[in-house]
Design an enzyme around this catalytic site. Structure first.
Site, PDB file in Angstrom:
ATOM      1  N   GLU A 301      35.581  47.439  64.705  1.00  0.00           N
ATOM      2  CA  GLU A 301      36.668  46.448  64.668  1.00  0.00           C
ATOM      3  C   GLU A 301      36.981  46.006  63.238  1.00  0.00           C
ATOM      4  OE1 GLU A 301      34.833  43.379  66.998  1.00  0.00           O
ATOM      5  OE2 GLU A 301      35.515  44.228  68.883  1.00  0.00           O
ATOM      6  N   ARG A 304      39.773  43.263  57.642  1.00  0.00           N
ATOM      7  CA  ARG A 304      39.989  43.207  56.203  1.00  0.00           C
ATOM      8  C   ARG A 304      40.234  44.587  55.575  1.00  0.00           C
ATOM      9  NH1 ARG A 304      37.313  39.186  53.337  1.00  0.00           N
ATOM     10  NH2 ARG A 304      35.907  39.032  55.118  1.00  0.00           N
ATOM     11  N   TYR A 344      35.029  30.223  50.512  1.00  0.00           N
ATOM     12  CA  TYR A 344      33.914  31.177  50.373  1.00  0.00           C
ATOM     13  C   TYR A 344      33.595  31.508  48.925  1.00  0.00           C
ATOM     14  CZ  TYR A 344      36.340  32.154  54.790  1.00  0.00           C
ATOM     15  OH  TYR A 344      37.010  32.038  55.972  1.00  0.00           O
ATOM     16  N   CYS A 371      47.368  19.093  46.039  1.00  0.00           N
ATOM     17  CA  CYS A 371      46.814  17.893  45.429  1.00  0.00           C
ATOM     18  C   CYS A 371      45.328  17.740  45.673  1.00  0.00           C
ATOM     19  CB  CYS A 371      47.582  16.675  45.926  1.00  0.00           C
ATOM     20  SG  CYS A 371      49.095  16.514  44.984  1.00  0.00           S
TER      21      CYS A 371
HETATM   22  N1  LLP Z   1      35.243  41.580  65.041  1.00  0.00           N
HETATM   23  C1  LLP Z   1      34.881  40.297  65.238  1.00  0.00           C
HETATM   24  C2  LLP Z   1      34.286  39.914  66.511  1.00  0.00           C
HETATM   25  C3  LLP Z   1      35.088  39.345  64.228  1.00  0.00           C
HETATM   26  O1  LLP Z   1      34.720  38.094  64.433  1.00  0.00           O
HETATM   27  C4  LLP Z   1      35.685  39.740  63.012  1.00  0.00           C
HETATM   28  C5  LLP Z   1      35.915  38.770  61.945  1.00  0.00           C
HETATM   29  C6  LLP Z   1      36.049  41.083  62.852  1.00  0.00           C
HETATM   30  C7  LLP Z   1      35.806  41.980  63.882  1.00  0.00           C
HETATM   31  C8  LLP Z   1      36.716  41.608  61.604  1.00  0.00           C
HETATM   32  O2  LLP Z   1      35.977  41.431  60.452  1.00  0.00           O
HETATM   33  P1  LLP Z   1      36.486  42.097  59.094  1.00  0.00           P
HETATM   34  O3  LLP Z   1      36.421  43.594  59.275  1.00  0.00           O
HETATM   35  O4  LLP Z   1      37.874  41.649  58.863  1.00  0.00           O
HETATM   36  O5  LLP Z   1      35.547  41.592  58.066  1.00  0.00           O
HETATM   37  N2  LLP Z   1      38.051  34.394  56.998  1.00  0.00           N
HETATM   38  C9  LLP Z   1      36.933  35.158  56.472  1.00  0.00           C
HETATM   39  C10 LLP Z   1      36.522  36.277  57.383  1.00  0.00           C
HETATM   40  C11 LLP Z   1      36.192  35.811  58.776  1.00  0.00           C
HETATM   41  C12 LLP Z   1      35.886  36.947  59.695  1.00  0.00           C
HETATM   42  C13 LLP Z   1      35.874  36.501  61.122  1.00  0.00           C
HETATM   43  N3  LLP Z   1      35.620  37.547  62.050  1.00  0.00           N
HETATM   44  C14 LLP Z   1      37.307  35.688  55.087  1.00  0.00           C
HETATM   45  O6  LLP Z   1      38.410  35.412  54.640  1.00  0.00           O
HETATM   46  O7  LLP Z   1      36.508  36.332  54.439  1.00  0.00           O
END
Ligand code: LLP
Length: 444
Positions: A301, A304, A344, A371
């Protein structure tokens, strides 16, 4: 002519390695992405603005399909979703990971087949579950024991829904504490360590309305090494073997989640997808053979890694302040469109576009316009010493978790999203305006 001569800045500052593959240098320090000059986008759509390279998104989807030909690749919509984005990933053969009724509705309305969608969430609302069942979502991932009864009630007598179980395998990985989900002590999933995952299995199996197709784990985000995935996979297969031994059930699916790390700045490591795919396949074959289990169908899944590097954020410099030995370059966006640095400590590599500077670079802090003092987009970055109001700054690797996490803070309004492809730019999501704010404010 060398890169350094063209731009007039040191080679390091002109490194385009984290930019979309289509990025090209133009005269006068401009850059084109998807064949469209960034200065032209800023003029036409105003700033701040987000640019998304359709070709880069599609190429990244294809890279996944090629690396994981026998697996389901589900794009994690939380990274960024719009109608066009949903269409692109569906056309490239990916499924979708959704975590709300909103994401589900948009994806299905944009042509993503519902059976290719997996619904996640540690706290699914009645609306989330109702929408998933009405649309005929492929899998619902159970995240807590109480969800079993809720799902059974929602499915109703005679109905049947495919479900998976989210397991916490006890593997620590991820770039920041707030995005580590593989160990106990965080809100997602059921623990392997304390046995709650094992306990949930017979409860699900006992429900005629639920069909348990497999296990799921997502150990964290922005992970750049293969090792934690391999370790998690072994534990998941171990649990599958125990489920077979205890209940005589062989689960046909294993979803290893996302979290695949990317480089935000030149020289940073990224997860190597080909290596990940090879290693997961090998570990799966070996662990299943050792446990005498048939090899389950794998799912991944990524969010990013599909959309992050395809995005570029454009900001106009509003002020340059030299104060107490520091240089603050303030731009017309900030934590309202990109909360990642504040949340982060994420680091970015902004650069000047649209003007060739010969000034020596100096250390600067790119601050936002909101702000609060924590509204910093990039601290300690090297930018031309003659930066001035009106200059255009571009931030690469801006496609994931920026617009999707943008807020209405200070009533600035969220930026538009412009897709670029084969030399043309088109608006995908328009800018949020003051009248949007006004129309939501319905009190007297
Ligand atoms: N699958 C599940 C169950 C997830 O919770 C997430 C991300 C993904 C897949 C995808 O993860 P990725 O491949 O995108 O890393 N806002 C944070 C990242 C939060 C991720 C939440 N879950 C950031 O900006 O780094």
């Amino acid at each position: 002519m060398t890169t350094a001569l063209l731009s007039g800045t040191p080679t390091g500052a002109d490194d385009l390695s984290v930019w979309p593959a289509s990025t090209a240098r133009l005269p006068h320090g401009d850059l084109a992405v998807g064949g469209v000059p960034l200065t032209g986008i800023a003029d036409r759509f105003d700033t701040p603005a987000y640019v998304l390279d359709e070709g880069e998104v599609r190429a990244r989807c294809r890279t996944y399909r090629e690396a994981f030909p026998d697996a389901d690749v589900l794009y994690a919509a939380k990274a960024f979703l719009s109608r066009a984005m949903a269409r692109w990933v569906a056309e490239e053969g990916l499924g979708l990971d959704a975590c709300s009724a909103g994401e589900l509705e948009l994806a299905v309305a944009s042509g993503v087949p519902a059976e290719r969608i997996v619904l996640h969430g540690n706290a699914k609302s009645p609306r989330d579950i109702g929408t998933a069942l009405r649309l005929g979502v492929g899998r619902i991932v159970i995240d807590s024991p109480s969800e079993i009864a809720r799902l059974v009630a929602a499915v109703g007598r005679g109905g049947r829904q495919k479900v998976m179980l989210r397991v916490v395998p006890g593997i620590a990985a991820g770039a920041h504490e707030k995005i580590r989900t593989g160990t106990d002590g965080q809100k997602f999933g059921l623990s392997l360590t304390d046995g709650s995952a094992q306990h949930a299995v017979p409860r699900i199996l006992a429900q005629p309305g639920l069909e348990l197709t497999g296990l799921h784990c997502h150990i964290g985000s922005q992970i750049t090494e293969v090792k934690p995935y391999a370790a998690a996979l072994r534990r998941m297969v171990g649990l599958m073997a125990r489920i077979r031994d205890a209940h005589g059930v062989v689960l046909p699916e294993l979803d290893m989640g996302g979290g695949h790390g990317i480089a935000y700045r030149p020289g940073e490591p990224a997860l190597d997808l080909a290596v990940l795919a090879r290693r997961l396949r090998a570990e799966l074959a070996a662990s299943c053979a050792a446990a005498r289990l048939p090899v389950p169908r794998l799912a991944v899944e990524p969010g990013r890694a599909v959309v992050g590097p395809a995005g570029v954020a454009l900001y106009r410099v509003l002020s340059v302040k030299h104060t107490a030995g520091r240089v603050f370059v303030a731009v017309d966006g900030g934590m309202g469109d990109n909360p990642r640095p504040a949340l982060y400590g994420a680091r970015y590599a902004p650069r000047l576009v649209g003007r060739r500077s010969v000034a020596a670079p100096c250390a600067a802090t790119v601050a936002g316009r909101h702000c609060e003092a924590g509204d910093v987009l990039a601290a300690g970055v090297q930018l031309p010493g003659d930066l001035r109001p009106g200059d255009l700054l571009a931030v690469p690797v801006a496609g994931a978790y920026q617009l999707s996490m943008a807020s209405g803070y200070n009533m600035v309004g969220r930026p538009p999203l412009v897709a670029v492809h084969a030399g043309t730019a088109r608006l995908l999501v328009r800018r949020e305006t003051l009248s949007d704010f006004r129309s939501r404010d319905v009190g007297a």
